[in-house]
Design a protein around this motif. Sequence first.
Motif: not given
Length: 196
Positions: A97-101, A108-109, A117-119, A132-133
């Motif tokens: 987790i770095a920044g926003r994911v 989808a962003v 970043r999508p994970i 989801h979150a």
Amino acid sequence: MVVPEFIVPPPGLIPDAPKPDAPEPTGYTRPPVERGEQGDHTVRALPARSLPTFTPLPSGPPAASVAVPPALRPADAEPVATASFTLESAAGETIEIAGRVVVGRNPAVDVAHPDARPIALADPTRTVSKTHALVEVREGRVVITDLHSTNGVAVQAGGGELTVLDPGAPAELEVGTVLRLGDLALTLRRSPGLTV
């Protein structure tokens, strides 16, 4: 239409201005007028003068603690130590987790979070929503927001009660908190890291 050289305001418009035909005030003596300046009442610009310089006070944290974006940092600069976080599943999957994911089965962003970043998460039970979150690091703290998922987000801090989050409401997480995205459990861990 002829444009006048100057406009004289009507009497009374400027409150303290003397009337053109008013007598001079008592004790007032007009400065002598040099020859050739009889009818010249032109306003002239004053010579330029330099303004004093000053050094502004620093308004932020000391420069040593300010993170410099990678594009502006010299190539030979020392890396900056920062705290990073991971989400770990029971199966051993680790998500940095770095920044926003944005996490989910196939995230989808959207326009609300364009820098996230999508994970994609491995979810054999298919209880995790497609998107989801949102998980983000804000000033060294981890914050999660349920993006209106089907099965919701629940958190369990320090082995306590399981709390279901309201969709769209961000919640701060402590290290060691267990997240439940549907039936998928993830544990928040801190991992020392270096970002360059």
